[in-house]
Design a protein around this motif. Structure first.
Motif: not given
Length: 298
Positions: A121, A127, A129-134, A297
């Motif tokens: 990052r 980029r 995404g939040r689902w990738q972080w999850a 994601s």
């Protein structure tokens, strides 16, 4: 093995390369299990690098594989190899040699996808995404479940000494993945392997000469371990890793490392009869779900 040329068209089995990489990379514990009793870790690795270079350099010349066009390209490939292989493998082998259980080593190095995501990052401007972080968080939670029953085996007073090499390994594989993706994502895998392993050999041999006796017991198990690490890991898995770094984001590639502890546990169960706790089985499912979510994601 995939086509080693730089601009090759993607083959039909391209989608299976990540799974093949995980399967091959996860067998690295075989080398440590069978080889380290007969040689100190840095000596073992120096021999491994020397054999890889002795095999790949003549092959690259025979096939007239292209070499990098500029000194800067040579330097970038060499630095990436020193970090991804020299620092990472040196740290892992040192940690295991000092008595850190393989499961705890896997847990420490298992932080790599999360740390790589932060670095990607900041340095690569990927980029995430939040689902990738999850998915990344879920993957690490699954790895923790897989190795939880082995983590209690570390004596508290020796934890710092044992953990330091594993932390160095984590820094090496993370920095190396980001560096390679940023500066030399694409290179011929035949000549690139030679360039990557030469600095590993020089640095590791110098460290071994300064800190180890450099004595080897050339037993059958050691020869087997050396052959396995050279053929399956250094030539097979490393070629696939370089190919995956070339074609995917740093986060997508790093997320695959979550799958190695569960796969290693399954191999150890099948070959050596090591037990699998119920929490480990749940952790494998959680890890797979996290990796799927992180890669989907992405």
């Amino acid at each position: 093995m995939p086509d080693l040329s730089d601009g090759a068209r993607r083959p039909p089995l391209d989608a299976f390369y990540p799974l093949l990489f995980v399967a091959l990379w996860s067998t690295g514990f075989i080398g440590a299990k069978f080889g380290l009793p007969d040689a100190e870790p840095l000596t073992f690795l120096a021999i491994r690098y020397a054999v890889v270079i002795a095999l790949m350099a003549p092959l690259a010349l025979l096939l007239r594989a292209p070499w990098p066009a500029s000194p800067a390209a040579w330097a970038h490939i060499a630095v990436s190899g020193l970090l991804v292989h020299g620092v990472y493998l040196g740290g892992v082998f040192m940690a295991i040699h000092r008595g850190l259980p393989a499961g705890v080593t896997a847990l420490v190095v298992g932080l790599q996808p999360l740390v790589t995501a932060l670095g990607a990052r900041v340095f690569l401007h990927e980029r995430i995404g939040r689902w990738q972080w999850a998915g990344l968080a879920l993957g690490f939670a699954g790895v923790a479940m897989v190795v939880a029953h082995k983590a209690t085996a570390v004596p508290p007073d020796a934890l710092r000494t044992m953990l330091l090499p594993a932390a160095v390994a984590l820094a090496g594989i993370t920095a190396g993945t980001l560096y390679q993706k940023r500066f030399c994502a694409s290179f011929d895998l035949r000549t690139g392997s030679v360039i990557q392993f030469v600095p590993c050999l020089l640095a590791t041999a110098a460290a071994a000469a300064a800190t180890e006796a450099m004595q080897v017991n050339w037993s059958g198990s050691f020869v087997f371990a050396l052959a396995w690490l050279v053929g399956v890991l250094s030539l097979g898995a490393v070629s696939l890793l370089n190919l995956l770094i070339r074609r995917g984001s740093a986060v997508r590639v790093a997320s695959l490392f979550y799958l190695t502890p569960p796969t290693t546990a399954l191999i150890a169960w099948g070959l050596f009869g090591e037990t699998l706790a119920g929490l480990s089985l749940v952790g494998m499912v959680v890890t797979a779900l996290g990796v799927w979510l992180a890669r989907r994601s992405g």
